[in-house]
Design a protein around this motif. Structure first.
Motif, PDB file in Angstrom:
ATOM      1  N   VAL A  23       0.817  -1.210   0.000  1.00 14.56           N
ATOM      2  CA  VAL A  23       0.000   0.000   0.000  1.00 14.56           C
ATOM      3  C   VAL A  23       0.853   1.264   0.000  1.00 14.56           C
ATOM      4  O   VAL A  23       0.381   2.346  -0.372  1.00 14.56           O
ATOM      5  N   GLN A  24       2.137   1.149   0.385  1.00  7.00           N
ATOM      6  CA  GLN A  24       2.999   2.330   0.391  1.00  7.00           C
ATOM      7  C   GLN A  24       3.245   2.841  -1.024  1.00  7.00           C
ATOM      8  O   GLN A  24       3.669   3.987  -1.208  1.00  7.00           O
ATOM      9  N   ASN A  25       2.976   2.008  -2.020  1.00  4.32           N
ATOM     10  CA  ASN A  25       3.079   2.469  -3.412  1.00  4.32           C
ATOM     11  C   ASN A  25       1.909   3.336  -3.823  1.00  4.32           C
ATOM     12  O   ASN A  25       1.911   3.899  -4.919  1.00  4.32           O
ATOM     13  N   PHE A  26       0.907   3.441  -2.944  1.00  5.24           N
ATOM     14  CA  PHE A  26      -0.306   4.195  -3.252  1.00  5.24           C
ATOM     15  C   PHE A  26      -0.568   5.196  -2.124  1.00  5.24           C
ATOM     16  O   PHE A  26      -1.589   5.149  -1.440  1.00  5.24           O
ATOM     17  N   ASP A  27       0.403   6.088  -1.916  1.00  5.81           N
ATOM     18  CA  ASP A  27       0.291   7.027  -0.794  1.00  5.81           C
ATOM     19  C   ASP A  27      -0.922   7.946  -0.918  1.00  5.81           C
ATOM     20  O   ASP A  27      -1.545   8.309   0.089  1.00  5.81           O
ATOM     21  N   GLU A  31      -4.083   8.654   1.874  1.00  5.15           N
ATOM     22  CA  GLU A  31      -4.602   9.959   2.288  1.00  5.15           C
ATOM     23  C   GLU A  31      -6.101  10.062   2.063  1.00  5.15           C
ATOM     24  O   GLU A  31      -6.847  10.553   2.923  1.00  5.15           O
ATOM     25  N   ASP A  32      -6.568   9.584   0.905  1.00  6.35           N
ATOM     26  CA  ASP A  32      -7.995   9.694   0.593  1.00  6.35           C
ATOM     27  C   ASP A  32      -8.833   8.762   1.455  1.00  6.35           C
ATOM     28  O   ASP A  32      -9.967   9.090   1.824  1.00  6.35           O
ATOM     29  N   MET A  33      -8.310   7.579   1.772  1.00  2.00           N
ATOM     30  CA  MET A  33      -9.042   6.673   2.657  1.00  2.00           C
ATOM     31  C   MET A  33      -9.163   7.271   4.048  1.00  2.00           C
ATOM     32  O   MET A  33     -10.232   7.195   4.686  1.00  2.00           O
ATOM     33  N   GLU A  34      -8.095   7.879   4.547  1.00  3.05           N
ATOM     34  CA  GLU A  34      -8.157   8.524   5.870  1.00  3.05           C
ATOM     35  C   GLU A  34      -9.137   9.692   5.862  1.00  3.05           C
ATOM     36  O   GLU A  34      -9.891   9.885   6.813  1.00  3.05           O
ATOM     37  N   ALA A  35      -9.134  10.465   4.779  1.00  3.39           N
ATOM     38  CA  ALA A  35     -10.045  11.604   4.712  1.00  3.39           C
ATOM     39  C   ALA A  35     -11.503  11.145   4.643  1.00  3.39           C
ATOM     40  O   ALA A  35     -12.387  11.785   5.217  1.00  3.39           O
ATOM     41  N   ALA A  36     -11.754  10.041   3.959  1.00  4.77           N
ATOM     42  CA  ALA A  36     -13.132   9.589   3.772  1.00  4.77           C
ATOM     43  C   ALA A  36     -13.657   8.776   4.942  1.00  4.77           C
ATOM     44  O   ALA A  36     -14.836   8.855   5.292  1.00  4.77           O
ATOM     45  N   LEU A  37     -12.769   7.987   5.600  1.00  9.08           N
ATOM     46  CA  LEU A  37     -13.237   7.015   6.600  1.00  9.08           C
ATOM     47  C   LEU A  37     -12.611   7.173   7.969  1.00  9.08           C
ATOM     48  O   LEU A  37     -12.994   6.437   8.896  1.00  9.08           O
ATOM     49  N   GLY A  38     -11.677   8.087   8.122  1.00  4.51           N
ATOM     50  CA  GLY A  38     -11.025   8.237   9.418  1.00  4.51           C
ATOM     51  C   GLY A  38     -10.208   7.003   9.753  1.00  4.51           C
ATOM     52  O   GLY A  38      -9.328   6.593   8.993  1.00  4.51           O
ATOM     53  N   HIS A  60     -18.645  -6.320   8.857  1.00  2.00           N
ATOM     54  CA  HIS A  60     -19.061  -4.926   8.637  1.00  2.00           C
ATOM     55  C   HIS A  60     -18.418  -4.312   7.388  1.00  2.00           C
ATOM     56  O   HIS A  60     -18.657  -3.133   7.100  1.00  2.00           O
ATOM     57  N   LEU A  61     -17.627  -5.100   6.671  1.00  2.00           N
ATOM     58  CA  LEU A  61     -16.959  -4.539   5.493  1.00  2.00           C
ATOM     59  C   LEU A  61     -17.977  -4.159   4.421  1.00  2.00           C
ATOM     60  O   LEU A  61     -18.800  -4.973   4.012  1.00  2.00           O
ATOM     61  N   GLU A  62     -17.901  -2.906   3.959  1.00  4.04           N
ATOM     62  CA  GLU A  62     -18.736  -2.447   2.850  1.00  4.04           C
ATOM     63  C   GLU A  62     -18.027  -2.618   1.512  1.00  4.04           C
ATOM     64  O   GLU A  62     -18.639  -2.999   0.516  1.00  4.04           O
ATOM     65  N   PHE A  63     -16.739  -2.316   1.499  1.00  2.00           N
ATOM     66  CA  PHE A  63     -15.996  -2.415   0.247  1.00  2.00           C
ATOM     67  C   PHE A  63     -14.511  -2.571   0.524  1.00  2.00           C
ATOM     68  O   PHE A  63     -14.036  -2.326   1.648  1.00  2.00           O
ATOM     69  N   VAL A  64     -13.804  -2.991  -0.505  1.00  2.00           N
ATOM     70  CA  VAL A  64     -12.344  -2.989  -0.485  1.00  2.00           C
ATOM     71  C   VAL A  64     -11.858  -2.175  -1.663  1.00  2.00           C
ATOM     72  O   VAL A  64     -12.464  -2.198  -2.740  1.00  2.00           O
ATOM     73  N   ALA A  65     -10.781  -1.432  -1.457  1.00  2.00           N
ATOM     74  CA  ALA A  65     -10.129  -0.697  -2.539  1.00  2.00           C
ATOM     75  C   ALA A  65      -8.961  -1.544  -3.011  1.00  2.00           C
ATOM     76  O   ALA A  65      -7.929  -1.642  -2.338  1.00  2.00           O
ATOM     77  N   GLY A 124     -11.243  14.014  -5.389  1.00  2.00           N
ATOM     78  CA  GLY A 124     -12.642  13.655  -5.140  1.00  2.00           C
ATOM     79  C   GLY A 124     -13.088  12.365  -5.793  1.00  2.00           C
ATOM     80  O   GLY A 124     -14.235  11.937  -5.598  1.00  2.00           O
ATOM     81  N   ALA A 125     -12.204  11.696  -6.557  1.00  2.00           N
ATOM     82  CA  ALA A 125     -12.619  10.499  -7.302  1.00  2.00           C
ATOM     83  C   ALA A 125     -12.983   9.355  -6.367  1.00  2.00           C
ATOM     84  O   ALA A 125     -13.961   8.633  -6.600  1.00  2.00           O
ATOM     85  N   LEU A 126     -12.201   9.158  -5.287  1.00  2.00           N
ATOM     86  CA  LEU A 126     -12.508   8.062  -4.368  1.00  2.00           C
ATOM     87  C   LEU A 126     -13.824   8.317  -3.645  1.00  2.00           C
ATOM     88  O   LEU A 126     -14.637   7.397  -3.469  1.00  2.00           O
ATOM     89  N   ASP A 127     -14.055   9.554  -3.216  1.00  2.00           N
ATOM     90  CA  ASP A 127     -15.324   9.880  -2.552  1.00  2.00           C
ATOM     91  C   ASP A 127     -16.509   9.599  -3.468  1.00  2.00           C
ATOM     92  O   ASP A 127     -17.543   9.077  -3.022  1.00  2.00           O
ATOM     93  N   GLU A 128     -16.375   9.943  -4.732  1.00  2.00           N
ATOM     94  CA  GLU A 128     -17.464   9.698  -5.681  1.00  2.00           C
ATOM     95  C   GLU A 128     -17.686   8.203  -5.879  1.00  2.00           C
ATOM     96  O   GLU A 128     -18.831   7.741  -5.973  1.00  2.00           O
ATOM     97  N   ALA A 129     -16.604   7.437  -5.933  1.00  2.00           N
ATOM     98  CA  ALA A 129     -16.739   5.991  -6.096  1.00  2.00           C
ATOM     99  C   ALA A 129     -17.420   5.368  -4.878  1.00  2.00           C
ATOM    100  O   ALA A 129     -18.283   4.485  -5.017  1.00  2.00           O
ATOM    101  N   ILE A 130     -17.046   5.817  -3.692  1.00  2.00           N
ATOM    102  CA  ILE A 130     -17.683   5.304  -2.473  1.00  2.00           C
ATOM    103  C   ILE A 130     -19.165   5.646  -2.469  1.00  2.00           C
ATOM    104  O   ILE A 130     -20.015   4.819  -2.102  1.00  2.00           O
TER     105      ILE A 130
END
Length: 421
Positions: A23-27, A31-38, A60-65, A124-130
């Motif tokens: 996941v470190q290859n996708f920094d 950031e976007d996961m933390e912003a969207a889900l804490g 409780h899993l809704e989705f995986v990225a 905003g792309a990840l937020d829109e996908a969620i």
């Protein structure tokens, strides 16, 4: 003395996970996961994900990225197992892809990923996908329908396959030469050739990365376009037509997708099928092409009746035109279909400019058959307002020239139809 038990709140359940080789290859994804889900998300490797899906904590899993890059194309079977396991447990999959080839990307989407986001992530792309995957599911009857659901802006007619349309690609050979402006206005003029019995016109934007036909006509980019492009082989004519939008009840537009896609996301076979479906349902098919030559450019050229190549009176246009003609001749492709159009052509009294244009044609050994006058600021204003020139500046000289070209195309087509009969 009464003792008071101190209660500690249980940690919030994890509702999402990233699944990747590292996941470190996708920094930016972190950031976007933390912003969207804490703190309500975790990180897993491909093997860890398969084991975790069977644990109580995964309820409780809704989705995986699912984050993959070019190196992961060698282990698609392992990634496929993650997608299959997630589907069995009702967990949605958002595919985050970085430099994955079109074949691998197509295969992963066919396996069942619900959504796709390119990496680096657009803002905003990840937020829109969620948000999309959290929308309520459609009723079963709607899910069983094989075609893209129409919207109020979709064409009112159903695909009939009763046409044999004229294919008119437009290719700007350098940035800013006005290819999209020409394509949009040519399509609009063709759609308005007759007030009583107008022809049916399709405008297709195949610039999958920076296509601006939607902007030029103030139309939204819809997810249905991505759905069609992801699996063209299984799309029928009804689905294709219903994925389009209608501009002013006359022009039917297949826009570029909402997000940037690799130009080789679609294959030559995909493009051939799109054009075939368009020809079967429209009288004229105008295609706005990217500046880049790709594998399926040959397919468009072979299907074209007239291939408009736009240039300007400058060195970059001259060099690109020369390269294009050389490449087509070297591959024995029908380069004679090219109709060179000089945008911002010199005016009637500009003798020096006319002389330069003549020398340009002679040096390239081509005929510049179309001279498009400078539309001035009115062109920019029309594009910014999202309307054709005929709507915002009917007397503009560029508009009049494009209108004349549309009439010539119509007359030539009518003559050809009469000759066939």
């Amino acid at each position: 003395m009464a003792s008071v038990a101190q209660l500690y709140p249980e940690p919030a359940p994890i509702v999402a996970c990233t699944v990747s080789r590292n996941v470190q290859n996708f920094d930016l994804l972190i950031e976007d996961m933390e912003a969207a889900l804490g703190e309500r998300w975790g990180d897993l490797s491909f093997r860890e994900a398969l084991a975790f899906f069977d644990q109580p904590d995964a309820e409780h899993l809704e989705f995986v990225a699912l984050a993959v890059d070019g190196e992961d194309e060698e282990t698609l079977s392992e990634i496929a197992a993650v997608i299959t396991a997630a589907q069995k447990r009702g967990i949605k999959v958002i595919l985050v892809a970085d430099q994955v080839g079109p074949a691998g990307l197509h295969q992963l989407l066919r396996m069942g990923a619900e959504d796709f986001v390119p990496y680096p992530l657009p803002e905003g792309a990840l937020d829109e996908a969620i948000e999309r995957i959290r929308r309520p599911a459609a009723p079963p009857a709607e899910l069983a329908a094989p075609q893209v659901a129409p919207s109020p802006e979709a064409p009112a007619f159903r695909a009939g396959g009763d046409r044999d349309g004229v294919v008119l690609p437009v290719h700007g050979l350098a940035g800013g030469v006005g290819g999209t402006t020409f394509a949009v206005n040519l399509a609009w003029e063709l759609a308005n050739l007759s007030k009583t019995n107008p022809p049916r016109v399709a405008l297709i934007d195949l610039d999958l990365q920076f296509g601006s036909v939607a902007t030029s006509l103030d139309l939204p980019r819809r997810d249905q376009i991505f759905d069609v492009l992801s699996d063209v082989s299984s799309i029928d004519s009804d689905s294709f037509v219903q994925s389009m939008l209608t501009f002013n009840d006359r022009l039917h537009v297949f826009t570029s997708p909402p997000d940037m896609l690799p130009l080789d996301f679609i294959t030559s076979e995909d493009v051939a099928k799109l054009i075939t479906m368009a020809r079967a349902n429209f009288d004229y098919v105008v295609i706005d092409l990217p500046k880049t030559i790709v594998q399926w450019t040959e397919t468009v050229l072979n299907q074209a009746h007239v291939y408009f190549a736009l240039i300007e009176l400058d060195m970059r246009s001259a060099q690109n035109a020369l390269r294009l003609v050389r490449a087509l001749k070297a591959e024995n492709l029908p380069w004679e279909k090219l109709r060179f159009a000089l945008n911002r052509a010199p005016g009637f009294t500009d003798l020096s400019g006319k002389s330069r244009a003549r020398r340009l044609a002679e040096s390239l050994a081509i005929d510049i058959e179309i001279m498009l006058p400078d539309g001035t600021r009115q062109v920019t204003q029309a594009n910014d307002h999202g309307v054709p020139l005929a709507v915002s500046a009917a007397k503009n000289p560029l508009r009049k020239e494009i209108q004349k070209i549309a009439r010539q195309i119509s007359e030539t087509n009518a003559a050809a139809e009469a000759a066939r009969l």
